[in-house]
Each structure stands twice: as C-alpha cells, then as structure tokens.
Design an enzyme around this catalytic site. Structure first.
Site, PDB file in Angstrom:
ATOM      1  N   CYS A 144     -19.412 -15.384  -9.374  1.00  0.00           N
ATOM      2  CA  CYS A 144     -18.810 -16.659  -9.766  1.00  0.00           C
ATOM      3  C   CYS A 144     -19.527 -17.829  -9.087  1.00  0.00           C
ATOM      4  CB  CYS A 144     -17.312 -16.643  -9.500  1.00  0.00           C
ATOM      5  SG  CYS A 144     -16.435 -17.785 -10.584  1.00  0.00           S
ATOM      6  N   ILE A 146       0.845  -1.200   0.000  1.00  0.00           N
ATOM      7  CA  ILE A 146       0.000   0.000   0.000  1.00  0.00           C
ATOM      8  C   ILE A 146       0.879   1.248   0.000  1.00  0.00           C
ATOM      9  CG2 ILE A 146      -1.650   1.354   1.386  1.00  0.00           C
ATOM     10  CD1 ILE A 146      -2.947  -1.110   0.234  1.00  0.00           C
ATOM     11  N   GLU A 172     -15.188  -7.503  -9.386  1.00  0.00           N
ATOM     12  CA  GLU A 172     -14.384  -6.766  -8.396  1.00  0.00           C
ATOM     13  C   GLU A 172     -12.981  -6.449  -8.879  1.00  0.00           C
ATOM     14  OE1 GLU A 172     -15.391  -9.888  -8.144  1.00  0.00           O
ATOM     15  OE2 GLU A 172     -13.996 -11.195  -7.086  1.00  0.00           O
ATOM     16  N   MET A 214     -22.951 -16.921  -8.365  1.00  0.00           N
ATOM     17  CA  MET A 214     -23.937 -17.023  -9.444  1.00  0.00           C
ATOM     18  C   MET A 214     -24.364 -18.481  -9.626  1.00  0.00           C
ATOM     19  SD  MET A 214     -23.883 -16.061 -13.461  1.00  0.00           S
ATOM     20  CE  MET A 214     -24.353 -17.260 -14.715  1.00  0.00           C
ATOM     21  N   GLY A 263     -15.796 -19.051  -4.843  1.00  0.00           N
ATOM     22  CA  GLY A 263     -15.259 -20.058  -3.946  1.00  0.00           C
ATOM     23  C   GLY A 263     -15.114 -21.392  -4.645  1.00  0.00           C
ATOM     24  N   LYS A 279      16.885  10.037  14.879  1.00  0.00           N
ATOM     25  CA  LYS A 279      17.696   8.833  15.063  1.00  0.00           C
ATOM     26  C   LYS A 279      17.805   8.038  13.770  1.00  0.00           C
ATOM     27  CE  LYS A 279      17.628   7.360  19.822  1.00  0.00           C
ATOM     28  NZ  LYS A 279      16.749   6.726  20.782  1.00  0.00           N
ATOM     29  N   ASP A 307      -1.226  -7.918  -3.852  1.00  0.00           N
ATOM     30  CA  ASP A 307      -0.597  -6.601  -3.979  1.00  0.00           C
ATOM     31  C   ASP A 307      -0.763  -6.034  -5.383  1.00  0.00           C
ATOM     32  OD1 ASP A 307       0.429  -5.631  -1.596  1.00  0.00           O
ATOM     33  OD2 ASP A 307       2.081  -7.068  -1.632  1.00  0.00           O
ATOM     34  N   HIS A 327     -15.743 -12.079 -12.338  1.00  0.00           N
ATOM     35  CA  HIS A 327     -15.433 -11.379 -11.083  1.00  0.00           C
ATOM     36  C   HIS A 327     -15.338  -9.875 -11.343  1.00  0.00           C
ATOM     37  CE1 HIS A 327     -14.303 -14.829  -8.486  1.00  0.00           C
ATOM     38  NE2 HIS A 327     -14.031 -15.404  -9.644  1.00  0.00           N
ATOM     39  N   LYS A 344      10.514   3.052  18.974  1.00  0.00           N
ATOM     40  CA  LYS A 344      11.839   2.429  18.972  1.00  0.00           C
ATOM     41  C   LYS A 344      12.347   2.228  17.544  1.00  0.00           C
ATOM     42  CE  LYS A 344      13.075   1.531  22.697  1.00  0.00           C
ATOM     43  NZ  LYS A 344      13.650   2.538  23.630  1.00  0.00           N
TER      44      LYS A 344
HETATM   45  N1  GLN Z   1     -15.815 -23.462  -8.066  1.00  0.00           N
HETATM   46  C1  GLN Z   1     -16.455 -22.796  -9.158  1.00  0.00           C
HETATM   47  C2  GLN Z   1     -15.818 -23.123 -10.491  1.00  0.00           C
HETATM   48  O1  GLN Z   1     -14.739 -23.631 -10.545  1.00  0.00           O
HETATM   49  C3  GLN Z   1     -16.472 -21.294  -8.921  1.00  0.00           C
HETATM   50  C4  GLN Z   1     -15.120 -20.664  -8.953  1.00  0.00           C
HETATM   51  C5  GLN Z   1     -15.096 -19.265  -8.355  1.00  0.00           C
HETATM   52  O2  GLN Z   1     -16.024 -18.860  -7.686  1.00  0.00           O
HETATM   53  N2  GLN Z   1     -14.034 -18.524  -8.595  1.00  0.00           N
HETATM   54  O3  GLN Z   1     -16.414 -22.865 -11.505  1.00  0.00           O
END
Ligand code: GLN
Length: 534
Positions: A379, A18, A505, A382, A352, A222, A70, A503, A186
């Site tokens: 992802c 950052i 984001e 959905m 996930g 220092k 990062d 995604h 320190k």
């Molecule tokens: N596990 C799901 C897939 O492989 C979704 C992947 C994710 O959410 N990035 O399609």
C-alpha cells in the site's frame, strides 16, 4: 444454530480472542462450520477511525468493513471470510435504534435499553449467525465483566440463554490466574469475576484460565469449587511459544469433546491439518532476517496481520523469520543509518498514513533496490517505491504523492478523479475486495499462478496513470491492474522487488500463505544461502 458465548474477566488483553479462535478451530477440526461475532462495547461505529497506537491494526474485511484485529485472528484460525456485520459495536447498535426511533418504528413507545437495545443486539447476533450458514457461532463479548459499556450486551446474551434450548447455548468465561511473589497461582480475582457474572444472571459452564505456566492442580480445584463448574471444565490456557499452538494445548485437555457433549453434537470427521502445520512450524531450523521499516514500530499489534503473513510464508518455506522493527524516523534523522539494513535478508515497507517517516522509508527502499535485497512494499509501501523510482531512476526530482506535497511538480501518486467525483483531497477510501488482472509472464502472475486475483484494499491515493508510460520506460512494471488503477509494481531482473497497492496480508492463512509474502520469504531464503556460500 449453536451459540458459544464468551466473556472475559479480571482484565483485558488476556488473549481472549486467540483462546476463542482456538476453541473454534478445534470444533472446525471436528468437521463443523464455525463462525464468530466480535462485540466491541465502545461507541465508535467501527475501528476505521481508531489509532493503531491504541487498538493495534485496523483489520479490513472483504466487504470493506474496518474492524478490530480479533476478526483477523478469527479469519486465520477458522479459515473463513467474515463481513462487517460480524463486528458489533455499541455505536452500530445505537445508530440503528435511533434511526428506527426517528422513523417511528417504535410506535410512540418510550425507547429503552431493555427491551429495544437488547432486542437489536439479539436480532443482530441471530441474523449474522444464520446468514453465515455455520453450525456453531462463537460470540466474543469484548472488555471485562463489570464494565458499564458491556452491560446491555451481557443482558442480551442472558436473554438468548433463556430463549434457546439448553443444548443450543453455552457460556465460557476466560479469566486470568496471576502468580504471587512466591510463584503461587492466585484464583481470587477469577472467583470475583465469576461472582460478578452471576449477579447479572449468567453462569459460565466452562472456565478458561489464562496463566503464564500450566494451571496447578490446587488452583484448578479452587476454581472448580468456587466458580461451580466440574473440574474437567476448568481449562488451562497457559502461554504458548506461538499462538498457533493454543488449539493443541486446549485440545489436549479434552475441551472439544466436552463442548460437543453439551451442545449434543457428534463428530463427523477428525482433521489433523492444523497439528501438521504446527509441527512443520516447530521443525524449522533455517533462519532469515526481515526488517520492517515503519512508523508504529514500538507496537507489534499495529502490524499484526503482516507479522502473521510473514510467519505463514516462513512455515511454507521451512524457515523461521526473525523480524526487526526499524523506526523510519531514525533513518530520516541519520541517513547513514540506512546501512544497518545490510544485515537483513529482506526489507518490508508496510501501509501507513501521513507524511511522517516517509522519506526514511524511501531511503530504505532505495537501499533495497540498489543492493538488490528482496523487497516487499504494501500500500503506502508501493506508493513510496514508485516515488523513489520516479525520483532516483526516472529523474523526476521532487516527485511525490499529493498526500505529502500538494504542490509537487510530479504527482506520481494522487487521488484519481473518478474515485471521489472531484479531483481533490479528502475523498473516501477504497476499501475491501477489488480484482486485478495480472500481466502474463510477470513475477505477479507466476506468484499467484493465475492472471486474475482478488485482494483487499484500504487507501485513498494511487499511482497517477499519467506517469505510467514514463515510469515503465525506465524499467518498473505495473504488472497488476484494475482498469486504470495500478495494483502491482515490480522491477524485473531483481532477486525480488514487488509492491502492491492492496494488502495481501489480510488474506494470508496458516498453511495457505499469501503469494507476495511467500515470494518474499522464498527470495530471502535463497539470498541468505547465496550470502552464506560466499
Ligand atoms: N496513505 C495512503 C493512501 O491513503 C496509503 C494507505 C495505506 O497504506 N493503507 O492511499
């Protein structure tokens, strides 16, 4: 090309990324094109195989590179798009050196860390910097000075320093100033880490001290004395309320002018956009509450880009989004607990992998759908929204993804045969930028203000096209498509029910929020007002 090389001292996890991104942002505000290279001295080739438990989220670049988070900070602060070459790891370097050795490129020589590995590192840094077309390249050396892993990288930048004219390269050392039990700052650990750098032939020209509160004059003196830098080049990067304030607090100390002086750069322009954005962020008073129902909820870093994108949407809508992490497993253990989601103005299900917690997430989605709470699924989010809809609206009981149940009678989420060449598990991931065409008049098309978009992906499974007509006949709309791949699912007539296979984001920026996030937050603000008016 101008290089700013940044090393870290005392310990990792200082927020070095950052700090560096903020320094870069300030240079960008002066009219320069800035890029960044992140060096991760671990042996993994990339971050794709790393658990979010250990390293936080895997950030995905436009070319499909799976990299350290990062890089996400660099993209957001520098408002740029990077590629996988911007993340160097020991694994990548050795892979190349060994491939060259096998090809006989080294003409029978003994292949050694110096010069072969260091040359590979230098070439890569220079190539990436040149290709980016930037004026200034920030090079962050991950880890802490003294780590065995980072030695070849430190040696490589020492050589770059020898080879470049002095006005083309600068060294910054980011260190930690701790407080003792009496609250005194320190500096000894910082002195030691600079000493260690010097033993390697590197002398930092700027010391950035991370600390809880602003650096006291005595501590500054220092550090200046013992680390042999002018006092005005000891910069205090103390904890800020929000990371977006860091560029401003660094700028107040005049660092950018000092860097430009050393690098013999003049400022062509002065851009105050960032300052205005931070002012807007700080002036928000309205509050909305968002629940993120996920699996890695105890570790904020595993959803870093999502949290940032939420913030961007908040700034744009003039409201502060309070995020609560809800562990999906707890909803599975006690389905009645889903009722707690009633207090929220919005529900988000992130991406996930693996089956754990998915039933809990679906309870949350059902709750959002039935109670018309603004919902965004990303992802896996959905995929689960589609499964939930299939089961509870389209009457396809036991519908599932073949990721979680290979024998499901209704594989509404599956691996597409053309993705892997074979219709079986374990195909490769679909990574990085892909386009989608949006249905005219859909929520998606309105959000994006266009019918053609490009977003980043990281998934293996997707909506099974065989079920699309059936599901749509029950009211879900696949409003974004890439040929026969469903990119967006929405339910019309709701406050906001939107889910994407990609995604969003990863492309969200402060001052330029991702449309789905912006749409979610806008709907949440509206919903909150409706509720308060009741
Ligand atoms: N596990 C799901 C897939 O492989 C979704 C992947 C994710 O959410 N990035 O399609």
């Amino acid at each position: 090309m101008k290089y700013i090389i940044v090393t870290g001292g005392v310990m990792s996890g200082l927020g070095k990324g950052i700090t560096i991104a903020s320094i870069g942002r300030n240079l960008k505000n002066k009219g320069y094109k800035v890029t960044a290279v992140k060096i991760d001295p671990y042996i993994n080739i990339d971050a794709g195989t790393m658990s979010p438990y250990q390293h936080g989220e895997v950030f995905v670049l436009k070319d499909g590179g799976e990299v350290d988070l990062d890089l996400g900070n660099y993209e957001r602060f520098l408002d740029t798009e990077l590629t996988r070459e911007h993340n160097l790891t020991t694994g990548k370097i050795y892979q190349e050196v060994i491939a060259k050795e096998r090809r006989g490129d080294y003409l029978g020589k003994t292949v050694q860390i110096i010069p072969h590995v260091t040359n590979e590192i230098k070439n890569r840094i220079r190539k990436v910097a040149a290709r980016s077309g930037a004026d200034i390249c920030l090079v962050e050396i991950g880890g802490t000075v003294g780590d065995i892993e980072s030695m070849p990288f430190l040696e490589a930048v020492r050589q770059i320093h020898r080879e470049e004219p002095p006005e083309n390269i600068m060294f910054i050392h980011v260190t930690l100033v701790m407080e003792d039990l009496q609250g005194e700052q320190k500096t000894k650990p910082s002195q030691h880490s600079v000493k260690e750098l010097r033993a390697l032939g590197l002398s930092p020209e700027v010391i950035v001290a991370r600390s809880k509160s602003p650096l006291q004059e005595g501590a500054k003196e220092k550090i200046a004395l013992f680390c042999d830098v002018p006092q005005e080049l000891v910069i205090s990067a103390y904890d800020a309320d929000d990371i977006y304030e860091v560029p401003l607090l660094i700028e107040e100390q005049g660092l950018t002018d000092q860097l430009m002086k050393h690098l013999k750069l003049e400022s062509p322009v002065e851009n105050g956009g960032w300052k205005d954005m931070v002012a807007r962020m700080k002036s928000t008073i309205e509050k909305v509450k968002l629940a993120i129902v996920g699996k890695y909820t105890n570790l904020e870093d595993s959803y870093l880009s999502i949290l940032e994108a939420v913030k961007h949407g908040g700034i744009d809508n003039g409201c502060r989004v309070e995020v609560s992490m809800v562990e999906s497993g707890t909803l599975e253990e006690d389905p009645a607990a889903v009722q707690q989601l009633e207090q929220f103005d919005g529900i988000l299900i992130p991406g996930g992998f693996g089956g754990r917690g998915t039933e809990g997430k679906m309870l949350a989605i059902k709750f959002a759908r039935e109670n018309d709470i603004p919902f965004l699924g990303i992802c896996l989010g959905m995929q689960l929204a589609v499964i939930e809809f299939a089961r509870n609206v389209a009457n396809l009981k036991k519908a599932n993804s073949t990721e979680f149940d290979e024998d499901t009678p209704y594989p509404v989420i599956d691996i597409l045969p053309e993705q892997t060449g074979v219709a079986e598990m374990g195909g490769t991931m679909r990574l990085g930028d892909y386009e989608a065409l949006l249905k005219e008049g859909s929520v998606a098309a309105k959000l994006y203000g266009t019918n053609y978009i490009v977003e980043r992906h990281r998934h293996r499974y997707e909506v099974n096209p065989e079920f699309v007509d059936k599901l749509e006949s029950f009211g879900i709309v696949f409003s974004g498509k890439n040929k026969n791949r469903m990119e967006i699912a929405e339910i019309t007539g709701k406050r906001f029910f939107f889910a994407s296979q990609f995604h969003p984001e990863f492309r969200s920026r402060p001052g330029r929020p991702s449309p789905p996030f912006n749409g979610l937050i806008r709907a949440m603000c509206k919903y909150r007002k409706e509720r308060e008016g009741q």
